[in-house]
Design a protein around this motif. Structure first.
Motif, PDB file in Angstrom:
ATOM      1  N   VAL A  52     -13.141  18.732  34.405  1.00  9.54           N
ATOM      2  CA  VAL A  52     -13.113  20.239  34.257  1.00  9.54           C
ATOM      3  C   VAL A  52     -13.773  20.895  35.670  1.00  9.54           C
ATOM      4  O   VAL A  52     -13.340  21.650  36.209  1.00  9.54           O
ATOM      5  N   GLU A  53     -14.820  20.171  36.197  1.00  6.89           N
ATOM      6  CA  GLU A  53     -15.632  20.576  37.246  1.00  6.89           C
ATOM      7  C   GLU A  53     -14.570  20.380  38.529  1.00  6.89           C
ATOM      8  O   GLU A  53     -14.648  21.108  39.574  1.00  6.89           O
ATOM      9  N   ARG A  54     -13.913  19.132  38.499  1.00  6.95           N
ATOM     10  CA  ARG A  54     -13.028  18.930  39.421  1.00  6.95           C
ATOM     11  C   ARG A  54     -12.090  20.017  40.173  1.00  6.95           C
ATOM     12  O   ARG A  54     -11.600  20.111  41.035  1.00  6.95           O
ATOM     13  N   CYS A  55     -11.354  20.564  38.619  1.00  9.00           N
ATOM     14  CA  CYS A  55     -10.445  21.455  38.690  1.00  9.00           C
ATOM     15  C   CYS A  55     -10.989  22.719  39.358  1.00  9.00           C
ATOM     16  O   CYS A  55     -10.280  23.318  39.984  1.00  9.00           O
ATOM     17  N   ILE A  56     -12.257  23.092  39.239  1.00  7.42           N
ATOM     18  CA  ILE A  56     -12.712  24.388  39.803  1.00  7.42           C
ATOM     19  C   ILE A  56     -13.200  24.263  41.100  1.00  7.42           C
ATOM     20  O   ILE A  56     -12.711  25.082  41.941  1.00  7.42           O
ATOM     21  N   GLN A  57     -13.881  23.256  41.489  1.00  6.13           N
ATOM     22  CA  GLN A  57     -14.227  23.088  42.729  1.00  6.13           C
ATOM     23  C   GLN A  57     -14.524  21.557  43.255  1.00  6.13           C
ATOM     24  O   GLN A  57     -14.888  20.851  42.471  1.00  6.13           O
ATOM     25  N   SER A  58     -14.290  20.990  44.682  1.00  7.66           N
ATOM     26  CA  SER A  58     -14.636  19.898  45.126  1.00  7.66           C
ATOM     27  C   SER A  58     -14.373  18.782  44.189  1.00  7.66           C
ATOM     28  O   SER A  58     -15.076  17.929  43.942  1.00  7.66           O
ATOM     29  N   PRO A  59     -12.797  18.592  44.211  1.00 14.01           N
ATOM     30  CA  PRO A  59     -12.425  17.437  43.272  1.00 14.01           C
ATOM     31  C   PRO A  59     -12.939  16.026  43.499  1.00 14.01           C
ATOM     32  O   PRO A  59     -13.120  15.242  42.662  1.00 14.01           O
ATOM     33  N   HIS A  60     -13.260  15.726  44.731  1.00 16.81           N
ATOM     34  CA  HIS A  60     -13.602  14.418  44.859  1.00 16.81           C
ATOM     35  C   HIS A  60     -14.921  14.373  45.561  1.00 16.81           C
ATOM     36  O   HIS A  60     -15.532  13.350  46.095  1.00 16.81           O
ATOM     37  N   ALA A  61     -15.803  15.456  45.257  1.00 18.99           N
ATOM     38  CA  ALA A  61     -17.279  15.329  45.542  1.00 18.99           C
ATOM     39  C   ALA A  61     -17.903  14.147  44.830  1.00 18.99           C
ATOM     40  O   ALA A  61     -17.656  13.898  43.526  1.00 18.99           O
ATOM     41  N   VAL A  62     -18.900  13.312  45.527  1.00 17.41           N
ATOM     42  CA  VAL A  62     -19.280  12.312  44.669  1.00 17.41           C
ATOM     43  C   VAL A  62     -20.206  12.682  43.287  1.00 17.41           C
ATOM     44  O   VAL A  62     -20.165  11.955  42.388  1.00 17.41           O
ATOM     45  N   TYR A  63     -20.392  13.727  43.108  1.00 19.22           N
ATOM     46  CA  TYR A  63     -21.313  14.204  42.009  1.00 19.22           C
ATOM     47  C   TYR A  63     -20.421  14.478  41.059  1.00 19.22           C
ATOM     48  O   TYR A  63     -20.883  14.610  39.837  1.00 19.22           O
ATOM     49  N   GLN A  64     -19.095  14.578  41.145  1.00 19.37           N
ATOM     50  CA  GLN A  64     -18.178  14.529  40.089  1.00 19.37           C
ATOM     51  C   GLN A  64     -17.804  13.146  39.489  1.00 19.37           C
ATOM     52  O   GLN A  64     -17.263  13.173  38.086  1.00 19.37           O
ATOM     53  N   ASP A  65     -18.211  12.189  40.065  1.00 16.83           N
ATOM     54  CA  ASP A  65     -18.018  10.907  39.433  1.00 16.83           C
ATOM     55  C   ASP A  65     -19.177  10.336  38.603  1.00 16.83           C
ATOM     56  O   ASP A  65     -20.248  10.558  38.880  1.00 16.83           O
ATOM     57  N   ILE A  66     -18.574   9.553  37.527  1.00 18.87           N
ATOM     58  CA  ILE A  66     -19.789   8.751  36.841  1.00 18.87           C
ATOM     59  C   ILE A  66     -19.791   7.515  36.611  1.00 18.87           C
ATOM     60  O   ILE A  66     -18.448   7.138  36.966  1.00 18.87           O
ATOM     61  N   LEU A  67     -20.535   6.568  36.288  1.00 16.50           N
ATOM     62  CA  LEU A  67     -20.211   5.242  36.347  1.00 16.50           C
ATOM     63  C   LEU A  67     -19.650   4.731  35.087  1.00 16.50           C
ATOM     64  O   LEU A  67     -19.730   5.337  34.045  1.00 16.50           O
ATOM     65  N   ALA A  68     -18.541   3.914  35.202  1.00 16.47           N
ATOM     66  CA  ALA A  68     -17.757   3.498  34.051  1.00 16.47           C
ATOM     67  C   ALA A  68     -18.618   2.839  33.273  1.00 16.47           C
ATOM     68  O   ALA A  68     -19.266   1.653  33.676  1.00 16.47           O
ATOM     69  N   TRP A  69     -18.531   3.215  32.028  1.00 10.28           N
ATOM     70  CA  TRP A  69     -19.173   2.290  30.964  1.00 10.28           C
ATOM     71  C   TRP A  69     -18.482   1.250  30.406  1.00 10.28           C
ATOM     72  O   TRP A  69     -17.118   1.465  30.336  1.00 10.28           O
ATOM     73  N   ASP A  70     -18.942   0.164  29.719  1.00  8.75           N
ATOM     74  CA  ASP A  70     -17.959  -0.528  28.848  1.00  8.75           C
ATOM     75  C   ASP A  70     -17.831   0.205  27.781  1.00  8.75           C
ATOM     76  O   ASP A  70     -18.584  -0.384  26.625  1.00  8.75           O
ATOM     77  N   TRP A  71     -17.045   1.037  27.171  1.00  6.23           N
ATOM     78  CA  TRP A  71     -16.961   1.803  26.283  1.00  6.23           C
ATOM     79  C   TRP A  71     -16.681   1.208  25.022  1.00  6.23           C
ATOM     80  O   TRP A  71     -17.570   1.516  24.021  1.00  6.23           O
ATOM     81  N   PRO A 116      -5.307   9.771  33.282  1.00  5.33           N
ATOM     82  CA  PRO A 116      -5.561   9.803  35.086  1.00  5.33           C
ATOM     83  C   PRO A 116      -6.567  10.896  35.117  1.00  5.33           C
ATOM     84  O   PRO A 116      -6.841  12.012  34.524  1.00  5.33           O
ATOM     85  N   MET A 117      -7.492  10.744  36.549  1.00  7.64           N
ATOM     86  CA  MET A 117      -8.474  11.365  36.728  1.00  7.64           C
ATOM     87  C   MET A 117      -8.163  13.201  36.676  1.00  7.64           C
ATOM     88  O   MET A 117      -9.116  13.827  36.286  1.00  7.64           O
ATOM     89  N   MET A 118      -6.984  13.685  37.253  1.00  2.61           N
ATOM     90  CA  MET A 118      -6.922  15.039  37.288  1.00  2.61           C
ATOM     91  C   MET A 118      -5.820  15.610  36.382  1.00  2.61           C
ATOM     92  O   MET A 118      -5.301  16.614  36.592  1.00  2.61           O
ATOM     93  N   ASP A 119      -5.752  14.706  35.046  1.00  6.37           N
ATOM     94  CA  ASP A 119      -5.084  15.247  34.023  1.00  6.37           C
ATOM     95  C   ASP A 119      -5.714  16.291  33.456  1.00  6.37           C
ATOM     96  O   ASP A 119      -6.884  16.180  33.131  1.00  6.37           O
ATOM     97  N   ALA A 120      -5.186  17.816  33.229  1.00  6.10           N
ATOM     98  CA  ALA A 120      -5.900  18.686  32.727  1.00  6.10           C
ATOM     99  C   ALA A 120      -4.858  19.636  32.177  1.00  6.10           C
ATOM    100  O   ALA A 120      -3.644  19.857  32.559  1.00  6.10           O
ATOM    101  N   PRO A 121      -4.974  20.376  31.078  1.00  6.49           N
ATOM    102  CA  PRO A 121      -4.443  21.590  30.199  1.00  6.49           C
ATOM    103  C   PRO A 121      -3.975  22.468  31.538  1.00  6.49           C
ATOM    104  O   PRO A 121      -4.667  22.756  32.285  1.00  6.49           O
TER     105      PRO A 121
END
Ligand SMILES: Cc1ncc(C[n+]2csc(CCOP(=O)(O)OP(=O)(O)O)c2C)c(N)n1
Ligand SMILES: [Mg+2]
Length: 138
Positions: A52-71, A116-121
């Motif tokens: 949701v934040e990527r869609c609003i601004q700076s889609p590839h900024a490092v602070y939009q990424d989270i560490l992948a957990w073993d969900w 997909p990372m940028m999939d959004a409504p």
């Protein structure tokens, strides 16, 4: 989360849809959820960050990424070893998981949905475009 909903209506089955970023902020509740509401169903929408934040601004900024957990390992790590933890990445996989949820009404499920990372409504995309246009004008 749906802990409150599940406690207030024990004859019902709460269903939660939650983003990976949001769940990383609130995950400690999950063990309690499955302990108190064993039939709960959680869909974890995995898109590796704050879409949701990527869609609003700076889609590839490092602070939009989270560490992948073993969900799929998370419910057991939080004390809920009986929960079914399918991971789905296709419509067919989702349909199979939903059939299992229906077949086992008393069981808990934690379903990791790969997106997909940028999939959004569409509504979010239109709003974000509008915000971008207004920002560019100032
Ligand atoms: C406690 C808290 N911290 C930060 C925020 C700001 N915030 C709103 S949406 C969002 C990202 C949500 O990411 P995710 O849950 O992965 O959903 P996605 O957009 O990727 O589907 C954040 C950090 C918040 N709402 N609450
Ligand atoms: Mg996300």
């Amino acid at each position: 989360m749906d802990l409150g909903a599940g406690l207030s209506r024990p004859d019902h089955r709460p269903v939660l849809f939650i983003g990976d970023g949001s769940l990383q902020l609130t995950a400690t509740e999950l063990g309690t959820l499955y302990q108190r509401v064993p039939q709960a169903v959680v869909f974890l929408l995995e898109n590796r960050g704050y879409t949701v934040e990527r869609c609003i601004q700076s889609p590839h900024a490092v602070y939009q990424d989270i560490l992948a957990w073993d969900w799929p390992a998370v419910p057991a790590a939080l004390g809920a070893p009986q929960v079914h933890t399918p991971r789905v990445g296709t419509l067919r996989g989702l349909a199979e998981a939903l059939a299992e949820v229906t077949d086992r009404p008393d069981d808990g499920f934690f379903i990791t949905v790969d997106l997909p990372m940028m999939d959004a409504p569409r509504l979010l995309r239109v709003l974000a475009e509008g915000i971008g246009t207004l920002n560019a004008r100032d």
